[in-house]
Write a protein that holds these residues in place. Structure first.
Motif, short mmCIF file in Angstrom:
data_model
loop_
_atom_site.label_atom_id
_atom_site.label_comp_id
_atom_site.label_asym_id
_atom_site.label_seq_id
_atom_site.Cartn_x
_atom_site.Cartn_y
_atom_site.Cartn_z
N VAL A 110 35.77 -46.42 -22.87
CA VAL A 110 35.31 -46.46 -24.25
C VAL A 110 34.04 -45.89 -24.57
CG1 VAL A 110 35.29 -48.16 -26.34
CG2 VAL A 110 36.73 -48.52 -24.04
N PHE A 111 33.88 -44.93 -25.50
CA PHE A 111 32.64 -44.37 -25.79
C PHE A 111 32.11 -43.74 -24.54
CE2 PHE A 111 32.81 -47.54 -29.05
CZ PHE A 111 32.83 -46.75 -30.17
N GLY A 112 33.16 -43.21 -23.60
CA GLY A 112 32.78 -42.65 -22.40
C GLY A 112 32.40 -43.67 -21.29
N GLU A 113 32.12 -44.76 -21.48
CA GLU A 113 31.77 -45.78 -20.60
C GLU A 113 32.89 -46.66 -20.21
OE1 GLU A 113 27.63 -46.70 -20.78
OE2 GLU A 113 27.67 -45.44 -22.46
N GLU A 114 32.72 -47.55 -18.95
CA GLU A 114 33.49 -48.45 -18.77
C GLU A 114 32.92 -49.86 -19.65
OE1 GLU A 114 35.62 -51.50 -16.78
OE2 GLU A 114 35.68 -49.53 -16.14
N PRO A 115 33.94 -50.39 -20.45
CA PRO A 115 33.46 -51.59 -21.27
C PRO A 115 33.08 -52.87 -20.69
CG PRO A 115 36.05 -51.26 -21.49
CD PRO A 115 35.20 -50.17 -20.53
N PHE A 116 33.49 -53.26 -19.41
CA PHE A 116 33.15 -54.29 -18.98
C PHE A 116 31.48 -54.74 -18.70
CE2 PHE A 116 32.59 -57.48 -15.18
CZ PHE A 116 33.03 -58.59 -16.04
N GLU A 117 31.08 -55.82 -19.33
CA GLU A 117 29.67 -56.24 -19.27
C GLU A 117 28.70 -55.07 -19.72
OE1 GLU A 117 30.12 -59.35 -19.59
OE2 GLU A 117 28.83 -59.89 -17.81
N ASN A 118 29.31 -54.05 -20.77
CA ASN A 118 28.49 -52.86 -21.20
C ASN A 118 28.04 -53.14 -22.78
OD1 ASN A 118 27.56 -50.48 -21.83
ND2 ASN A 118 28.81 -49.37 -20.53
N ASP A 119 26.91 -53.42 -22.60
CA ASP A 119 26.29 -53.66 -24.29
C ASP A 119 26.50 -52.56 -25.11
OD1 ASP A 119 25.53 -55.89 -25.98
OD2 ASP A 119 23.66 -54.83 -26.00
N ARG A 120 26.37 -51.35 -24.43
CA ARG A 120 26.37 -50.12 -25.35
C ARG A 120 27.60 -50.10 -25.90
NH1 ARG A 120 23.19 -48.75 -21.00
NH2 ARG A 120 25.19 -47.70 -20.13
N VAL A 121 28.73 -50.06 -25.20
CA VAL A 121 30.01 -50.28 -25.69
C VAL A 121 30.25 -51.29 -26.59
CG1 VAL A 121 32.52 -50.03 -25.05
CG2 VAL A 121 30.77 -48.78 -23.73
N LEU A 122 30.21 -52.49 -26.01
CA LEU A 122 30.50 -53.58 -26.72
C LEU A 122 30.09 -53.97 -28.02
CD1 LEU A 122 30.78 -56.21 -23.66
CD2 LEU A 122 32.57 -54.89 -24.78
N ARG A 123 28.81 -53.50 -28.42
CA ARG A 123 28.31 -53.70 -29.56
C ARG A 123 28.47 -52.79 -30.60
NH1 ARG A 123 22.26 -53.59 -28.48
NH2 ARG A 123 22.10 -54.10 -30.79
N ARG A 124 29.28 -51.60 -30.39
CA ARG A 124 29.80 -50.63 -31.11
C ARG A 124 31.35 -50.96 -31.51
NH1 ARG A 124 28.30 -44.95 -29.37
NH2 ARG A 124 27.98 -45.68 -27.04
N ILE A 125 31.88 -51.97 -30.92
CA ILE A 125 33.42 -52.65 -31.18
C ILE A 125 33.48 -53.67 -31.96
CG2 ILE A 125 35.64 -53.02 -30.28
CD1 ILE A 125 34.78 -51.77 -27.48
N CYS A 126 34.11 -53.71 -33.06
CA CYS A 126 34.49 -55.23 -33.77
C CYS A 126 36.01 -55.24 -33.40
CB CYS A 126 33.96 -55.15 -35.21
SG CYS A 126 34.47 -56.80 -35.86
N PHE A 127 36.43 -56.40 -32.83
CA PHE A 127 37.93 -56.84 -32.66
C PHE A 127 38.00 -58.00 -33.24
CE2 PHE A 127 40.80 -58.19 -29.20
CZ PHE A 127 41.98 -57.98 -29.80
#
Lengths: 226, 298
Positions: free
Chosen positions: B63-80
Motif C-alpha cells: 500500500v503506497f509502495g510499502e508493507e502496511p503493518f505497523e507502518n505509520d506512513r501508510v496507515l495515516r494516509r488511509i481512512c477505512f
C-alpha cells in the motif's frame, strides 16, 4: 510522537472513565467511612483507599475492549496505541498519587477529619518519606491497571476461551505451588518473608511485575485483530 | 501513475474456509472503485487486510509502495470506514469529531461540521444512543472529512434512508472533484452507485471474478429475448451468464461485446437486444451458477 499524543488525548477524551469515576468511587467510600467515624468514638483504620485501586484494575480491563478496536480502526499503529496507553495511565497515576499525598496531608492537619478517620494514612503503605509514599502509590496504580490490561489482552488475542484457559492454568499453578509449600513446610518462611518486606521493596517488585505485564500485553496485541 | 494498492495472490483462510482466495488487483490513484459482491464474499476481509487490521495467510500486499503493518506512513494516509466500527462507550458525536484530526492529517473541520448539519446529527448525543442510520452517518462524515488519499467505505449506509444516501453521493462527488483521491466503495446497492464508479471489481466466494473499467463493463453484457429456439441459435459460441425460459420464449444474458454482425443476426432472427444494468450483471455473475475468474473472457 504526534500519534502518541493523539492517542493519549483520545483516551482522556473519556473524562468520565479516567478522571471522574475513580474519585467518585473513592469519594463514596470516604463519605461512608466519615459517617461511621463520626458515630464511633475509636480511631478508624480503613481500607477504603483500596477502592480507587480496584477501579484502576477494572479500568485496565475495560480499556482494551473499549479503545483498541476504535483506535486501530481509525488507522493507528498498535505500537502507538500501546505507548499512548502507557503515557495516559502514567499521567493519571502520577496526578492521582500526588492528590492522595495531599489528601493525606490534609487528613493529618485536620486531626484525621476531626473524627479519628485514618483514610489516606494507611499504616505500612504511607509510613515512609514523601517520595517513597509517592512511588508506592504510583507503582500500585500502574500495576493494577496493567494487570487488568494484560488479562483483557489475552481476551483480545485468544477470545473467551483464552481467558478460561489462562485462569485454569493459573489455578493449576497456584494449587501445585501451595501443595509443595505445604509438603516442604515452607508457609511460615514465606509469610515471614512477606512480613519483613519493606514497602519500598514491595513497590519495586510491583514495578518489575508491571513491566512484565506490559511486555506480555504488547506481544499479545501486536498480532491481535480488530 | 503507479498503483497505490498492489495486491498479489492474497489469501486468507479460516480453518478450511478460504475467505479470500488468491486475489490479485491494483488500485490506481484518483479513481472511484466499486468493490461488489454478496454478503460474506470476502470484501470486508480484503479491506481489513489492506489496512493491516487482519493478517493475510499468504500473498503480497503493498500500500503506497510499502508493507502496511505497523507502518505509520501508510496507515495515516488511509481512512477505512466500516459498518462494524466500534466507538468507546462514553464517546459522544462531538468526541469522535474532536479526536478524528489526531488520526487523519488532512482533516477538514469545516467540512465535518457542514456535514453534521446536513445529516442532522446531534453533537452531544452518545454514539451508543444513536440510531443505526445516524451511526452510519458518523462514519460517512469521518470518511469524507478525513480527505485521506485512500478512503475506503465498507457498507457505509446501513440504515440510512434514500435522502441521506443521495446526500452522501452528492457530497462525495463534490468533494472528490475538488480533492481527488482514491475511493473504494463496497456495497450491495449497486444501481445507486453504478454511475459514480470508474472501476468495478466483483468478489464471489473469496475470488475476484470481475475487474474492469466501468465504461468497458457497461457495454459488456446484454440480454437477448425472443422465441426459445431462435435465442438458443443466437447463443451458440457465446458466454451465457443467465437463461430465463418462459413458455416458448426465452431471455438470456450474454457476457461479451456484441459486434455489428451479431446485431444483424439478432435482427434477422427477430430477437430483441436490451442493455443490462451493472446490478443485474453482478446478480447473474454471483448467483452461484456461473464459475469464472477475472481475466477470463476478455
Amino acid at each position: 510522537m504526534n500519534r502518541v499524543i493523539g492517542i493519549v488525548r483520545t483516551h482522556l477524551a473519556d473524562r468520565w472513565a479516567w478522571l471522574v469515576l475513580p474519585w467518585v468511587i473513592m469519594g463514596m467510600s470516604f463519605v461512608c467511612n466519615l459517617i461511621i467515624g463520626s458515630l464511633a468514638d475509636d480511631k478508624i483504620y480503613t481500607g477504603g483507599l483500596a477502592s480507587i485501586y480496584v477501579y484502576l484494575f477494572v479500568l485496565g480491563i475495560v480499556t482494551v475492549g473499549q479503545t483498541f478496536p476504535f483506535i486501530i480502526g481509525f488507522g493507528a499503529r498498535r505500537k502507538d496505541y500501546f505507548l499512548g496507553t502507557i503515557a495516559s495511565i502514567t499521567i493519571i497515576s502520577v496526578l492521582s498519587a500526588i492528590v492522595l499525598i495531599i489528601l493525606g496531608y490534609i487528613e493529618r492537619q485536620t486531626g484525621y477529619w476531626g473524627v479519628g478517620l485514618y483514610f489516606f494514612n494507611v499504616r505500612y503503605l504511607s509510613d515512609g518519606p514523601i517520595l517513597e509514599r509517592f512511588w508506592v502509590y504510583f507503582t500500585m496504580m500502574i500495576n493494577l491497571y496493567f494487570c487488568g490490561f494484560a488479562i483483557s489482552s489475552i481476551h483480545r488475542k485468544f477470545g473467551r476461551n483464552g481467558v478460561f484457559f489462562f485462569f485454569i492454568g493459573l489455578g493449576v499453578v497456584l494449587t501445585a505451588a501451595s501443595y509443595f509449600i505445604s509438603k516442604y513446610d515452607k508457609w511460615k518462611a514465606i509469610i515471614d518473608w512477606f512480613a519483613d518486606l519493606a514497602v519500598i521493596e514491595l513497590a519495586n517488585g510491583l514495578f518489575v511485575g508491571t513491566l512484565i505485564c506490559i511486555l506480555v500485553s504488547y506481544v499479545l496485541l501486536r498480532k491481535a485483530t480488530v | 501513475m503507479g498503483g497505490i494498492v498492489e495486491v498479489n495472490g492474497l489469501t486468507k483462510t479460516y480453518g478450511k474456509l478460504n475467505a479470500v482466495d488468491n486475489v490479485s488487483f491494483t488500485l490506481e490513484e484518483g479513481k472511484i472503485y466499486g468493490l461488489l459482491g454478496r454478503n460474506g464474499a470476502g470484501k470486508t476481509t480484503i479491506m481489513h487486510m489492506i489496512t493491516a487490521q487482519l493478517f493475510a495467510t499468504s500473498g503480497q500486499l503493498r500500500v503506497f509502495g510499502e508493507e502496511p503493518f505497523e507502518n505509520d506512513r501508510v496507515l495515516r494516509r488511509i481512512c477505512f470506514i466500516k459498518e462494524s466500527q466500534k466507538y468507546p462507550e462514553n464517546f459522544r458525536v462531538i468526541d469522535v469529531l474532536n479526536v478524528s484530526p489526531l488520526f487523519y492529517p488532512n482533516w477538514d473541520k469545516e467540512l465535518a461540521h457542514s456535514l453534521i448539519q446536513d445529516f442532522g446529527l446531534p453533537l452531544k448525543r452518545r454514539i451508543k444512543k444513536l440510531s443505526r442510520g445516524m451511526l452510519s452517518s458518523v462514519g460517512i462524515i469521518v470518511g469524507l472529512a478525513s480527505r485521506a488519499p485512500l478512503t475506503i467505505f465498507d457498507e457505509p449506509y446501513l440504515g440510512l434512508d434514500a435522502v441521506a444516501r443521495s446526500l452522501f453521493y452528492n457530497r462525495l462527488l463534490e468533494d472528490y472533484a475538488e480533492h481527488p483521491r482514491t475511493i473504494v466503495l463496497s456495497t450491495h446497492l449497486i444501481d445507486e452507485v453504478s454511475q459514480m464508479l470508474e472501476h468495478v471489481m466483483v468478489i464471489d466466494q473469496g475470488k475476484l471474478i470481475l475487474n474492469e473499467e466501468a465504461d468497458v463493463l457497461r457495454g459488456r453484457a446484454s440480454t437477448v429475448a425472443g422465441t426459445a429456439a431462435k435465442v438458443e441459435a443466437f447463443l451458440a459460441g457465446k458466454e451465457v451468464i443467465h437463461r430465463e425460459p418462459f413458455a416458448g420464449l426465452m431471455s438470456a444474458t450474454i457476457l461479451g461485446h456484441l459486434n455489428a454482425q451479431d446485431r444483424i443476426q439478432a435482427t434477422e432472427l427477430g430477437l430483441e437486444i436490451l442493455p443490462v444494468s451493472l446490478q443485474q450483471m453482478v446478480v447473474h455473475l454471483t448467483n452461484g451458477r456461473s464459475h469464472r475468474e477475472a481475466g477470463e473472457a476478455r
